[in-house]
Design an enzyme around this catalytic site. Sequence first.
Site, PDB file in Angstrom:
ATOM      1  CG  ASP A   6       7.089  47.719  24.124  1.00 58.10           C
ATOM      2  OD1 ASP A   6       7.553  47.433  23.002  1.00 58.10           O
ATOM      3  OD2 ASP A   6       5.878  47.742  24.368  1.00 58.10           O
ATOM      4  CE  LYS A  68       8.784  46.132  17.212  1.00 56.02           C
ATOM      5  NZ  LYS A  68       7.982  46.166  18.456  1.00 56.02           N
ATOM      6  CD  GLU A 165       6.985  43.131  20.981  1.00 61.09           C
ATOM      7  OE1 GLU A 165       5.974  42.706  20.381  1.00 61.09           O
ATOM      8  OE2 GLU A 165       7.652  44.094  20.596  1.00 61.09           O
ATOM      9  CG  ASP A 188       1.814  42.866  21.212  1.00 64.04           C
ATOM     10  OD1 ASP A 188       1.202  43.898  21.538  1.00 64.04           O
ATOM     11  OD2 ASP A 188       3.022  42.847  20.949  1.00 64.04           O
TER      12      ASP A 188
END
Length: 202
Positions: A6, A68, A165, A188
């Site tokens: 992850d 990211k 994800e 999430d």
Amino acid sequence: MIAGIDLGTTHSLAGVMESGFPILVSDGEGRRLTPSAVCFGADGEMLVGWPALEKKEVDPSRVVTSVKRLIGRRASEKIEPSPDYPIGAGPGGWVNVLIDGQVLSPEKISSHILAKLKADLERSCGQVVDRAVITVPAYFNDAQRAATKRAGELAGFVVERILAEPTAAALAYGLDRLGEKSRVAVYDLGGGTFDISILELN
């Protein structure tokens, strides 16, 4: 052995399957979470993870966090929130990080985080771990997915798959083995973003 990674906005972690159970790998100090932070020191020293995050208070312009948000993005796109470190356009108009005259791609910076996770994996497992599945947000486009794959390759991994994800979450809880067609909401609540995805499972 294939690692599951992850690569998060604020923190990253890696795990492997052992005897049918997922095991999260810790660093040398027993911490399973690795801050997604890389510090490029004035003396040329590079720090990753917790040591890099500690430097952020002292010199935030040298510590790259939340990279990211930049990966696979063009300089013409609006980046929110604006990072503490300078960014600019690189080859092809892609966003790059600018530190001391160095033009650093988000893929290269992400590869340092992934290389740290790879080292922790290999120390913990006692063997070379060079294959990985890396998760990305469901909203990542093809350019962002390709850039994440390149980051994994730069870190020394053969990237077997880039997995959304929410899909990873559904698989982890065995929702793919439900007896009938169903719709599942996956939340999430991440460090950088809060997403909801609706999965239709057949």
